[in-house]
Design an enzyme around this catalytic site. Structure first.
Site, PDB file in Angstrom:
ATOM      1  N   THR A   1      -9.647   6.170  15.014  1.00  0.00           N
ATOM      2  CA  THR A   1     -10.083   6.623  16.342  1.00  0.00           C
ATOM      3  C   THR A   1      -9.610   5.577  17.355  1.00  0.00           C
ATOM      4  OG1 THR A   1     -12.171   5.429  16.234  1.00  0.00           O
ATOM      5  CG2 THR A   1     -12.169   7.694  15.374  1.00  0.00           C
TER       6      THR A   1
ATOM      7  N   ASN B   1       0.837  -1.212   0.000  1.00  0.00           N
ATOM      8  CA  ASN B   1       0.000   0.000   0.000  1.00  0.00           C
ATOM      9  C   ASN B   1       0.866   1.254   0.000  1.00  0.00           C
ATOM     10  OD1 ASN B   1      -3.054  -0.401   0.116  1.00  0.00           O
ATOM     11  ND2 ASN B   1      -2.302  -2.003   1.488  1.00  0.00           N
TER      12      ASN B   1
ATOM     13  N   HIS C   1      -8.201  -1.155   5.664  1.00  0.00           N
ATOM     14  CA  HIS C   1      -8.489  -2.465   6.249  1.00  0.00           C
ATOM     15  C   HIS C   1      -9.155  -3.342   5.185  1.00  0.00           C
ATOM     16  CE1 HIS C   1      -9.232  -5.242   9.557  1.00  0.00           C
ATOM     17  NE2 HIS C   1     -10.418  -5.455   9.029  1.00  0.00           N
TER      18      HIS C   1
ATOM     19  N   GLU D   1     -11.334   3.408  18.646  1.00  0.00           N
ATOM     20  CA  GLU D   1     -12.041   2.140  18.420  1.00  0.00           C
ATOM     21  C   GLU D   1     -11.355   1.380  17.284  1.00  0.00           C
ATOM     22  OE1 GLU D   1     -16.475   0.722  16.951  1.00  0.00           O
ATOM     23  OE2 GLU D   1     -16.139   2.823  17.433  1.00  0.00           O
ATOM     24  N   LEU D   2     -10.886   0.187  17.546  1.00  0.00           N
ATOM     25  CA  LEU D   2     -10.126  -0.565  16.544  1.00  0.00           C
ATOM     26  C   LEU D   2     -10.928  -0.742  15.252  1.00  0.00           C
ATOM     27  CD1 LEU D   2      -7.610  -2.341  15.818  1.00  0.00           C
ATOM     28  CD2 LEU D   2      -8.919  -4.287  16.707  1.00  0.00           C
TER      29      LEU D   2
HETATM   30  C1  GRF Z   1      -3.228  -4.735   3.790  1.00  0.00           C
HETATM   31  O1  GRF Z   1      -4.122  -5.761   3.430  1.00  0.00           O
HETATM   32  C2  GRF Z   1      -3.904  -3.705   4.630  1.00  0.00           C
HETATM   33  O2  GRF Z   1      -5.237  -3.496   4.281  1.00  0.00           O
HETATM   34  C3  GRF Z   1      -3.825  -4.292   6.006  1.00  0.00           C
HETATM   35  O3  GRF Z   1      -2.571  -4.914   6.069  1.00  0.00           O
HETATM   36  C4  GRF Z   1      -2.154  -5.252   4.747  1.00  0.00           C
HETATM   37  C5  GRF Z   1      -0.841  -4.575   4.539  1.00  0.00           C
HETATM   38  O4  GRF Z   1      -0.240  -4.902   3.313  1.00  0.00           O
HETATM   39  N1  GRF Z   1      -4.040  -3.280   6.995  1.00  0.00           N
HETATM   40  P1  GRF Z   1       0.956  -4.047   2.756  1.00  0.00           P
HETATM   41  O5  GRF Z   1       2.041  -4.005   3.850  1.00  0.00           O
HETATM   42  O6  GRF Z   1       0.447  -2.673   2.448  1.00  0.00           O
HETATM   43  O7  GRF Z   1       1.422  -4.782   1.551  1.00  0.00           O
END
Ligand code: GRF
Length: 208
Positions: A142, A15, A110, A144-145
């Site tokens: 926030t 990401n 997420h 909240e997880l």
């Molecule tokens: C992704 O699926 C993201 O949504 C989640 O953890 C993963 C991280 O993947 N929070 P990367 O490190 O960005 O490849």
């Protein structure tokens, strides 16, 4: 707000890469000012270095408690004049000092359609539940997880023969598309928070 990003990672950093690529290609008008990892072996650190971005490892092991670790992160982000923090596979709970310093200025992505399947292994949770549709969610962070206001969400079909890996891969393609878009939206400003909802329109995000 200025358009300087701080990205927090723990691992692979795909990401993060999607953010770097979007900036390079002009789809995201922003600068990645610094990348912080809680782990020295995070592959995402190499991606940042290759892009010429400053990296820093801030490990909880070097601090007495969560708050002092988070305070060190805040200090670094503020020193780099970061306006928006992007959690990108950052596998630690964010503590009060960081939440307070970047209230409504911290995003997370997420891999599920929140509020379904927060927390660990969301793709495994989705398969165990037999849902036909899952997806990805970008939300403000926030206390909240995985529970903050939703900025952007995309649905992804779940197939009968999916494994955790095949579903994760299908969702990841969409993550890489919507995260830079959501960041651009927040930086552009002109939104507000109504209860637990993020809503377009309003004056938030226009001034730092
Ligand atoms: C992704 O699926 C993201 O949504 C989640 O953890 C993963 C991280 O993947 N929070 P990367 O490190 O960005 O490849």
């Amino acid at each position: 707000m200025n358009r300087r990003l701080g990205v927090l990672i723990s691992g692979r950093g795909s990401n993060l890469q999607s953010i770097i690529d979007a900036v390079r290609q002009g789809r995201l008008e922003a600068t990645v000012a610094v990348v912080v990892s809680n782990r020295a072996d995070a592959a995402g650190l190499d991606r940042a270095r290759e892009a010429g971005i400053e990296t820093r490892v801030i490990s909880p092991r070097d601090f007495a408690d969560r708050d002092s670790c988070d305070r060190a992160i805040v200090e670094l982000l503020e020193a780099r004049d970061v306006a928006l923090v992007c959690l990108a596979g950052y596998m630690r709970l964010v503590g009060a000092p960081l939440l307070k310093a970047f209230e409504d200025r911290m995003l997370n992505i997420h891999p599920s359609l929140l509020p379904s399947f927060p927390g660990l292994h969301p793709q495994r949770q989705a398969l165990a539940h037999g849902v036909r549709v899952s997806g990805a969610t970008v939300h403000l962070v926030t206390s909240e997880l995985d529970g903050g206001p939703i900025v952007k969400q995309v649905a992804v079909p779940v197939r009968d023969d999916d494994t955790e890996e095949t579903l994760a891969a299908r969702i990841l393609v969409e993550e890489h598309r919507i995260y830079p878009e959501a960041i651009q939206t927040l930086l552009d400003g002109g939104w507000s928070i109504d209860g637990r909802r993020w809503v377009p329109g309003g004056t938030r995000g226009r001034h730092a």
